[in-house]
Motif scaffolding. Structure first.
Motif, PDB file in Angstrom:
ATOM      1  N   GLU A 160       0.871  -1.187   0.000  1.00 22.56           N
ATOM      2  CA  GLU A 160       0.000   0.000   0.000  1.00 22.56           C
ATOM      3  C   GLU A 160       0.903   1.230   0.000  1.00 22.56           C
ATOM      4  O   GLU A 160       1.485   1.598   1.024  1.00 22.56           O
ATOM      5  CB  GLU A 160      -0.924  -0.021   1.219  1.00 22.56           C
ATOM      6  N   TRP A 161       1.039   1.822  -1.174  1.00 20.98           N
ATOM      7  CA  TRP A 161       2.038   2.881  -1.357  1.00 20.98           C
ATOM      8  C   TRP A 161       1.725   4.117  -0.516  1.00 20.98           C
ATOM      9  O   TRP A 161       2.646   4.822  -0.096  1.00 20.98           O
ATOM     10  CB  TRP A 161       2.177   3.223  -2.846  1.00 20.98           C
ATOM     11  N   ASP A 162       0.445   4.365  -0.255  1.00 21.61           N
ATOM     12  CA  ASP A 162       0.099   5.529   0.583  1.00 21.61           C
ATOM     13  C   ASP A 162       0.662   5.357   1.997  1.00 21.61           C
ATOM     14  O   ASP A 162       1.131   6.310   2.607  1.00 21.61           O
ATOM     15  CB  ASP A 162      -1.425   5.709   0.673  1.00 21.61           C
ATOM     16  N   GLY A 163       0.611   4.130   2.494  1.00 23.92           N
ATOM     17  CA  GLY A 163       1.147   3.839   3.821  1.00 23.92           C
ATOM     18  C   GLY A 163       2.667   4.023   3.846  1.00 23.92           C
ATOM     19  O   GLY A 163       3.227   4.535   4.810  1.00 23.92           O
ATOM     20  N   VAL A 164       3.321   3.597   2.777  1.00 26.01           N
ATOM     21  CA  VAL A 164       4.776   3.765   2.665  1.00 26.01           C
ATOM     22  C   VAL A 164       5.108   5.265   2.690  1.00 26.01           C
ATOM     23  O   VAL A 164       6.009   5.710   3.404  1.00 26.01           O
ATOM     24  CB  VAL A 164       5.303   3.123   1.356  1.00 26.01           C
ATOM     25  N   LYS A 165       4.332   6.037   1.935  1.00 27.95           N
ATOM     26  CA  LYS A 165       4.588   7.487   1.865  1.00 27.95           C
ATOM     27  C   LYS A 165       4.353   8.164   3.212  1.00 27.95           C
ATOM     28  O   LYS A 165       5.126   9.036   3.618  1.00 27.95           O
ATOM     29  CB  LYS A 165       3.715   8.128   0.772  1.00 27.95           C
ATOM     30  N   ARG A 166       3.296   7.734   3.901  1.00 25.94           N
ATOM     31  CA  ARG A 166       3.006   8.328   5.223  1.00 25.94           C
ATOM     32  C   ARG A 166       4.140   8.042   6.216  1.00 25.94           C
ATOM     33  O   ARG A 166       4.575   8.916   6.963  1.00 25.94           O
ATOM     34  CB  ARG A 166       1.685   7.786   5.786  1.00 25.94           C
ATOM     35  N   PHE A 167       4.624   6.805   6.197  1.00 28.52           N
ATOM     36  CA  PHE A 167       5.743   6.404   7.075  1.00 28.52           C
ATOM     37  C   PHE A 167       6.975   7.276   6.783  1.00 28.52           C
ATOM     38  O   PHE A 167       7.615   7.808   7.699  1.00 28.52           O
ATOM     39  CB  PHE A 167       6.034   4.918   6.829  1.00 28.52           C
ATOM     40  N   ALA A 168       7.290   7.441   5.504  1.00 29.54           N
ATOM     41  CA  ALA A 168       8.488   8.205   5.114  1.00 29.54           C
ATOM     42  C   ALA A 168       8.328   9.682   5.471  1.00 29.54           C
ATOM     43  O   ALA A 168       9.264  10.323   5.952  1.00 29.54           O
ATOM     44  CB  ALA A 168       8.745   8.040   3.618  1.00 29.54           C
ATOM     45  N   GLU A 169       7.118  10.176   5.259  1.00 26.06           N
ATOM     46  CA  GLU A 169       6.873  11.595   5.541  1.00 26.06           C
ATOM     47  C   GLU A 169       6.993  11.856   7.052  1.00 26.06           C
ATOM     48  O   GLU A 169       7.597  12.843   7.470  1.00 26.06           O
ATOM     49  CB  GLU A 169       5.478  11.965   5.040  1.00 26.06           C
ATOM     50  N   HIS A 170       6.427  10.968   7.836  1.00 20.82           N
ATOM     51  CA  HIS A 170       6.480  11.106   9.292  1.00 20.82           C
ATOM     52  C   HIS A 170       7.944  11.102   9.764  1.00 20.82           C
ATOM     53  O   HIS A 170       8.359  11.933  10.567  1.00 20.82           O
ATOM     54  CB  HIS A 170       5.701   9.964   9.941  1.00 20.82           C
ATOM     55  N   PHE A 171       8.725  10.166   9.224  1.00 21.78           N
ATOM     56  CA  PHE A 171      10.134  10.072   9.612  1.00 21.78           C
ATOM     57  C   PHE A 171      10.880  11.351   9.210  1.00 21.78           C
ATOM     58  O   PHE A 171      11.621  11.928  10.009  1.00 21.78           O
ATOM     59  CB  PHE A 171      10.774   8.846   8.942  1.00 21.78           C
ATOM     60  N   ALA A 172      10.639  11.801   7.975  1.00 20.58           N
ATOM     61  CA  ALA A 172      11.332  12.998   7.466  1.00 20.58           C
ATOM     62  C   ALA A 172      10.972  14.225   8.292  1.00 20.58           C
ATOM     63  O   ALA A 172      11.832  15.040   8.621  1.00 20.58           O
ATOM     64  CB  ALA A 172      10.980  13.213   5.996  1.00 20.58           C
TER      65      ALA A 172
END
Ligand SMILES: Cc1cc2nc3c(=O)[nH]c(=O)nc-3n(C[C@H](O)[C@H](O)[C@H](O)COP(=O)(O)O)c2cc1C
Length: 182
Positions: A160-172
């Motif tokens: 689920e690419w949206d979940g991947v993006k949310r994880f990366a955004e949160h970390f960044a």
């Protein structure tokens, strides 16, 4: 601006694709990011990085051994820097309990407790597997929760690419605008 290493351990390439998306999102949030196959890093986290994400896929109940070894031998650096781990498996698609067990096992083996952990669903790449692997994966998939695909003439990507993006955004975003140093 922080320099972020996304080191991944993969067998069939799905974790590499996820690592690339994580790197893209981290860059979009104003940092430098590199997605690198863990086997090319010579065993150590180069000391140019301010934060590290490690990603590893699961095969036969275990995370990629190169990623496990890398995390274990670099655990003191990982504990000091902002760090995150993402696990890639088919269990993450409908069998959360099993996916969580893999992560617990990873943390026990590596003795590393990342600031953040994510579990992403991987892929069933029937058309890329050889004959034996294709039959094995179909057999395993038949009994699994989550309704895994059984048509071996095609591939199934469950990430689920949206979940991947949310994880990366949160970390960044947690890295903020300033650069930390070791
Ligand atoms: C031979 C084989 C064994 C696997 N074993 C497991 C497993 O034990 N548990 C699981 O959740 N997923 C398992 N998977 C699914 C992988 O985690 C999934 O295909 C993932 O996308 C692989 O990531 P990679 O392409 O980065 O290696 C297995 C896949 C293969 C091909």
């Amino acid at each position: 601006m922080a320099r972020v290493l996304i080191a991944y351990g993969t067998t069939e390439g799905q974790t590499a694709k996820i690592a690339d998306v994580v790197a893209d999102v981290v860059r979009e949030n104003g940092h430098d990011a590199e997605a690198v196959d863990v086997t090319t890093l010579g065993g150590e986290i180069p000391d140019v990085y301010d934060a590290v994400v490690i990603g590893a896929s699961v095969h036969v109940g275990k995370h990629d051994k190169h990623a496990v070894e890398f995390a274990h031998s670099n655990r003191s650096v990982l504990e000091r820097l902002p760090s995150a781990f993402f696990s890639v498996s088919l269990a993450a698609h409908g069998d959360t309990e099993e996916a969580e067990k893999y992560v617990e096992q990873f943390e026990t083996e590596t003795e590393w407790h990342p600031d953040a952990v994510a579990m992403f669903s991987g892929a069933l790449l029937y058309t890329k597997y050889g004959f034996i692997k294709r039959r094995l994966m179909k057999k395993i998939s038949e009994g699994k929760p989550g309704g895994l695909g059984l048509d071996t003439s095609r591939d199934y990507v469950y990430t689920e690419w949206d979940g991947v993006k949310r994880f990366a955004e949160h970390f960044a975003k947690q890295l903020g605008a300033g650069t930390s140093s070791r």
